[in-house]
Design an enzyme around this catalytic site. Structure first.
Site, short mmCIF file in Angstrom:
data_model
loop_
_atom_site.label_atom_id
_atom_site.label_comp_id
_atom_site.label_asym_id
_atom_site.label_seq_id
_atom_site.Cartn_x
_atom_site.Cartn_y
_atom_site.Cartn_z
N HIS A 114 0.80 -1.23 0.00
CA HIS A 114 0.00 0.00 0.00
C HIS A 114 0.84 1.29 0.00
O HIS A 114 0.75 2.14 0.88
CB HIS A 114 -1.16 0.01 0.99
CG HIS A 114 -0.88 -0.31 2.44
ND1 HIS A 114 0.05 0.34 3.19
CD2 HIS A 114 -1.48 -1.17 3.28
CE1 HIS A 114 0.01 -0.13 4.42
NE2 HIS A 114 -0.90 -1.05 4.50
N HIS A 133 -5.47 -10.02 13.22
CA HIS A 133 -5.52 -8.77 12.44
C HIS A 133 -6.29 -9.05 11.14
O HIS A 133 -5.99 -10.01 10.44
CB HIS A 133 -4.09 -8.31 12.17
CG HIS A 133 -3.97 -7.04 11.39
ND1 HIS A 133 -4.98 -6.11 11.28
CD2 HIS A 133 -2.93 -6.53 10.67
CE1 HIS A 133 -4.57 -5.11 10.53
NE2 HIS A 133 -3.34 -5.34 10.14
N GLU A 144 -6.45 -7.28 8.33
CA GLU A 144 -6.00 -6.80 7.02
C GLU A 144 -5.75 -8.02 6.11
O GLU A 144 -5.35 -9.09 6.55
CB GLU A 144 -4.72 -5.94 7.15
CG GLU A 144 -4.42 -5.23 5.84
CD GLU A 144 -3.44 -4.05 5.95
OE1 GLU A 144 -2.89 -3.81 7.02
OE2 GLU A 144 -3.27 -3.36 4.91
N ASP A 178 -3.59 -9.15 4.11
CA ASP A 178 -2.36 -9.97 4.03
C ASP A 178 -2.36 -11.07 5.09
O ASP A 178 -1.57 -12.01 4.99
CB ASP A 178 -1.09 -9.10 4.12
CG ASP A 178 -1.12 -8.07 5.23
OD1 ASP A 178 -2.21 -7.68 5.66
OD2 ASP A 178 -0.04 -7.65 5.67
N HIS A 196 -1.99 -2.60 13.86
CA HIS A 196 -1.94 -1.57 12.86
C HIS A 196 -3.29 -1.02 12.45
O HIS A 196 -3.40 0.04 11.84
CB HIS A 196 -1.17 -2.16 11.66
CG HIS A 196 -1.29 -1.53 10.35
ND1 HIS A 196 -1.50 -2.21 9.19
CD2 HIS A 196 -1.18 -0.22 10.00
CE1 HIS A 196 -1.52 -1.37 8.17
NE2 HIS A 196 -1.33 -0.17 8.62
N ASP A 206 1.22 -7.41 13.17
CA ASP A 206 2.10 -6.47 12.46
C ASP A 206 3.21 -5.88 13.35
O ASP A 206 4.30 -5.56 12.85
CB ASP A 206 1.29 -5.28 11.92
CG ASP A 206 0.56 -5.61 10.62
OD1 ASP A 206 0.84 -6.66 10.02
OD2 ASP A 206 -0.29 -4.80 10.20
N TYR A 246 9.98 -0.21 8.29
CA TYR A 246 8.63 -0.70 8.59
C TYR A 246 7.96 0.20 9.64
O TYR A 246 6.81 0.60 9.49
CB TYR A 246 8.75 -2.14 9.09
CG TYR A 246 7.45 -2.84 9.36
CD1 TYR A 246 6.82 -3.58 8.36
CD2 TYR A 246 6.86 -2.80 10.61
CE1 TYR A 246 5.63 -4.25 8.62
CE2 TYR A 246 5.69 -3.46 10.88
CZ TYR A 246 5.07 -4.19 9.87
OH TYR A 246 3.90 -4.84 10.14
N HIS A 290 5.17 -10.48 10.02
CA HIS A 290 6.03 -10.17 8.86
C HIS A 290 7.49 -10.26 9.28
O HIS A 290 7.88 -9.68 10.30
CB HIS A 290 5.81 -8.74 8.36
CG HIS A 290 4.45 -8.47 7.79
ND1 HIS A 290 4.00 -9.04 6.62
CD2 HIS A 290 3.44 -7.68 8.24
CE1 HIS A 290 2.78 -8.60 6.36
NE2 HIS A 290 2.40 -7.78 7.34
FE1 FEO Z 1 -1.75 -4.44 8.73
FE2 FEO Z 1 0.37 -6.97 7.76
O1 FEO Z 1 -1.18 -5.93 7.77
#
Ligand code: FEO
Length: 402
Positions: free
Chosen positions: A27, A81, A83, A85, A147, A166, A194, A227
């Protein structure tokens, strides 16, 4: 035998995520080194999956889980989370596995339903709520805006593993899974990048979260993020927690970043003269021509600097669109405690200086000086640029003393 191997991270826990070597855009943040979407299986009476992965990685994800357990034996799924991903594969996976229960924070339940237009019965867990998996227990902690509003941590008490989604992560694809196996310089740069691009706007919440973990007496042996590499050595855990604390505090730093674009090279000459003035005072400086620096790399430099100096020629009574792009992005990240300066060349009207000053002031940057140059800067103008650099450097030194 599965083509994709799960990786054991403790007695009962396996990594079953995927490595996205090709990812270059998250993004708007340029991910030069790819990323991973980490997910974990806890082997207990209630076999539990922590998070899923991005939807296109379905085959790899299922193959990796199958390396340790038949996916259809999964009883619980935790969605830390919402989101895409991490949750992108959730609707498919729930349909495939038919788990007994899915857990998410109250905001997570809402986000999953709205995102997927989903009727699935997801159990909302409160901050501090504890569930049993048989021999082990998980406690959930809400981490709103770290996040997204739905974000939460899951803490596996008996193995002292913090599943932090995240938070504490980085976009870094590696062939090895643990932070202690990765080059430290790469780790430090990618963790800072990050933080700058994902978490910087929520720095106050980061400070509260670190305080909360201390108050709760949570001292993880492993931080398993969503991640990048997993932290398992005490020194790496200490390093990432203290880095977050210092990035969140954003105390003044004896380092400056100059960003600029240029039309015929005049604004570039000014940038170099300002850098010279800063460097002569023994203060570290980095100069980024926007043409060769993505906005997310600029964000990292801003996180690591105490001064932001911006230059743009005047075009159509305004600043260059490339400079406006970076400033729009930086403003959204809400950096704090910066001093700044502005500069640029022009042919006749010269409005870029005024606009740049307004931009920085709207971001809360204390602008301590400016230099404009009609056409090509002569020796006098370049000396004024050097003086401006000196002024910035002296102010940074003074701020760093206090
Ligand atoms: Fe907020 Fe890794 O997504």
């Amino acid at each position: 035998m599965s083509e994709f191997k799960a990786v054991k991270i403790s007695d009962r826990v396996y990594w079953v995520g995927v490595v996205d070597w090709a990812l270059r855009n998250f993004h708007g943040y340029t991910t030069h080194r790819g990323s991973t979407y980490n997910a974990y299986i806890i082997l207990d009476e209630k076999i539990t999956l922590v998070d899923t992965v991005k939807a296109p990685f379905k085959e790899q994800f299922i193959a990796r889980i199958s390396d340790v357990v038949d996916p259809k034996k999964i009883s619980y799924i935790i969605s830390n989370h919402a989101e895409m991903d991490h949750s992108g594969l959730l609707p498919y996976f729930v349909e495939y596995v038919k788990p007994e229960k899915i857990f998410a924070s109250p905001m997570g339940v809402k986000a999953l339903k709205e995102q997927f237009h989903w009727d699935e019965n997801v159990v909302a867990v409160k901050d501090g709520e504890r569930i049993s998996l048989g021999n082990t227990h998980i406690t959930f902690y809400e981490t709103r805006m770290l996040h997204w509003p739905d974000s939460m941590f899951s803490y596996l008490e008996e193995e002292k593993i913090l599943f932090s989604q995240d938070a504490f992560g980085m976009h870094l694809a590696t062939g090895t899974l643990f932070a202690d196996e990765v080059d430290k310089c790469v780790l430090e740069y990618e963790a800072a990048t990050y933080y700058a691009n994902i978490l910087l706007p929520y720095s106050n919440l980061v400070l509260n979260l670190i305080k909360k973990l201390k108050n709760l007496g949570i001292s993880p042996s492993i931080i398993a993020t969503d991640h990048g590499p997993i932290y398992r050595k005490p020194e790496d855990i200490e390093w990432i927690l203290s880095s977050y604390e210092s990035w969140a505090e954003q105390k003044p730093q004896k380092r400056a970043v100059i960003i600029y674009d240029t039309m015929w090279g005049s604004t570039a000459k000014m940038a170099h003269a300002i850098a010279d003035g800063i460097a002569r005072e023994g203060v570290e400086v980095n100069v980024l021509h926007i043409e060769g620096a993505h906005r997310s790399d600029v964000a990292t430099e801003v996180l690591l600097s105490g001064a932001l100096i911006v230059g743009s020629p005047t075009i159509n009574n305004n600043i260059f669109p490339s400079v406006a792009d970076v400033l729009t992005y930086l403003k959204g990240l809400r950096p704090k405690n910066l001093i700044g300066a502005v500069f640029g060349s022009y042919g006749w009207s010269g409005e870029s200086i005024k606009h740049l000053r307004e931009w920085l002031e709207s971001m809360g940057v204390e602008v301590i000086g400016e230099v404009g140059s009609k056409y090509v800067p002569d020796t006098e103008i370049l000396n004024r640029c050097r003086d401006l650099g000196k002024e910035v450097a002296l102010k940074l030194k003074e701020l760093c003393k206090t």
